[in-house]
Design a protein around this motif. Sequence first.
Motif, mmCIF file in Angstrom:
data_model
loop_
_atom_site.group_PDB
_atom_site.id
_atom_site.type_symbol
_atom_site.label_atom_id
_atom_site.label_comp_id
_atom_site.label_asym_id
_atom_site.label_seq_id
_atom_site.Cartn_x
_atom_site.Cartn_y
_atom_site.Cartn_z
ATOM 1 N N GLU A 147 -0.515 -3.465 2.739
ATOM 2 C CA GLU A 147 -1.999 -3.113 3.444
ATOM 3 C C GLU A 147 -2.765 -4.094 3.800
ATOM 4 O O GLU A 147 -3.415 -4.053 4.812
ATOM 5 C CB GLU A 147 -2.857 -1.527 2.185
ATOM 6 N N TYR B 257 7.758 -0.048 -0.993
ATOM 7 C CA TYR B 257 6.851 0.801 -1.597
ATOM 8 C C TYR B 257 7.237 -0.910 -2.461
ATOM 9 O O TYR B 257 6.746 -1.082 -3.589
ATOM 10 C CB TYR B 257 8.461 1.217 -2.293
ATOM 11 N N CYS C 285 -1.370 2.388 -2.521
ATOM 12 C CA CYS C 285 -1.407 1.911 -3.229
ATOM 13 C C CYS C 285 -1.162 2.154 -4.658
ATOM 14 O O CYS C 285 -1.183 1.411 -5.608
ATOM 15 C CB CYS C 285 -1.976 0.692 -2.920
ATOM 16 N N GLU C 286 -1.459 2.893 -4.581
ATOM 17 C CA GLU C 286 -0.976 4.234 -6.247
ATOM 18 C C GLU C 286 -0.928 5.695 -6.344
ATOM 19 O O GLU C 286 -0.857 6.087 -4.970
ATOM 20 C CB GLU C 286 -2.562 4.274 -6.885
ATOM 21 N N SER D 242 3.053 6.525 -3.621
ATOM 22 C CA SER D 242 2.324 4.435 -3.444
ATOM 23 C C SER D 242 3.793 4.015 -2.390
ATOM 24 O O SER D 242 4.800 4.317 -2.480
ATOM 25 C CB SER D 242 2.561 3.842 -4.558
ATOM 26 N N GLY D 243 3.472 3.021 -1.768
ATOM 27 C CA GLY D 243 4.244 2.590 -0.566
ATOM 28 C C GLY D 243 4.734 3.452 0.909
ATOM 29 O O GLY D 243 5.060 3.327 1.676
ATOM 30 N N ASP E 220 5.379 -3.562 -2.323
ATOM 31 C CA ASP E 220 4.820 -4.478 -2.559
ATOM 32 C C ASP E 220 3.152 -4.198 -1.741
ATOM 33 O O ASP E 220 3.558 -4.152 -0.227
ATOM 34 C CB ASP E 220 4.575 -5.887 -2.115
ATOM 35 N N PRO E 221 3.156 -2.816 -1.738
ATOM 36 C CA PRO E 221 1.836 -1.768 -1.207
ATOM 37 C C PRO E 221 0.647 -2.758 -0.437
ATOM 38 O O PRO E 221 0.537 -2.713 0.444
ATOM 39 C CB PRO E 221 2.096 -0.591 -1.573
ATOM 40 N N HIS E 222 0.243 -3.462 -1.520
ATOM 41 C CA HIS E 222 -0.903 -4.109 -1.776
ATOM 42 C C HIS E 222 -0.924 -5.229 -0.451
ATOM 43 O O HIS E 222 -1.804 -5.199 0.551
ATOM 44 C CB HIS E 222 -1.782 -4.821 -2.785
#
Length: 309
Positions: free
Chosen positions: A179, A172, A268-269, A273-274, A174-176
């Motif tokens: 990914e 959560y 990511c949103e 998200s996460g 830093d989901p980016h």
Amino acid sequence: MPNPIKLIIDTDPGIDDAMAIFYAAAAADIDLLGLTTIFGNVTVSQATRNALRLLEWAGLHDVPVAQGAAKPRALPPFAPSHNVHGSEGFGDMPAETPKGKAIAESAAEFLTRMAREHRGELVLCPIGPLTNIADALDLDPEFATNVARIVLMGGSLEEGGNITPHAEANIYHDPHAAERVFASGARIEMVGLDVTHRILCTAQDFNTMEAAAPRLGGMINKMSRFYLHFYTTVGKHDGCSLHDPAAVIACTHPELFTPRAVPITVACEGETSGATLIATDGRATSQVFVATRADAVKQQYMDVMAQLD
């Protein structure tokens, strides 16, 4: 015994990070090559200070620490988890200034260099947000194939989240980055809430650690009181989960876990998200641990911690 694995832990210490690092310091089957630090439980500067102190307490004065990212890749910075780990990361224990300093290389630079030098041998164990790992993938296109395995603490396949209904905290935050890591093609083993919620340490277990190893076990016992209290505030009175130690144990004892080959993507949103979800884009599968011999994992942890002092 086979040769020890070459291990780097990416960490945001953190009480269960301290438990994991002390385990790695005492385990005969681990050659700890370094620590890299990340924001999460504490700020990255606190994480670096805490990592240095943990190594000094454990007598590992020659193990390098490289400081990493201070904030997520795309999201605004998050406040540290002071309610879980205390304002300095070690519960009620005060901060101490380490004698040593971090090396000049960034975490990503150190990780890519060590992966080249130990190509096919280096095991990387991230137990915080995955920003440094994503940065290393960007820095060196061969990083994903240079590392032998990335054994990460994070995510959840069927267990739900621990910071939102959908997301585990490390993913959560830093989901980016997460990914980027799951899409990289690296050999990934995910030690998520599906297994860590099954492995619990009680107040009596921490007393047992202190009795066996009065100095370092006593430190963990002191830290644990804050951590155990947090768990009671969220309605869990049967102990605290061995999140980060479980990931380190999985690096050397995968037989204690049941994997499922699943391609993972990260939301990511939005409200999910996460969340770690099953991908449909044809990416490589990760080994997601979905069950564990919880008593055996805990016994492995207790046996090694008894050798700390």
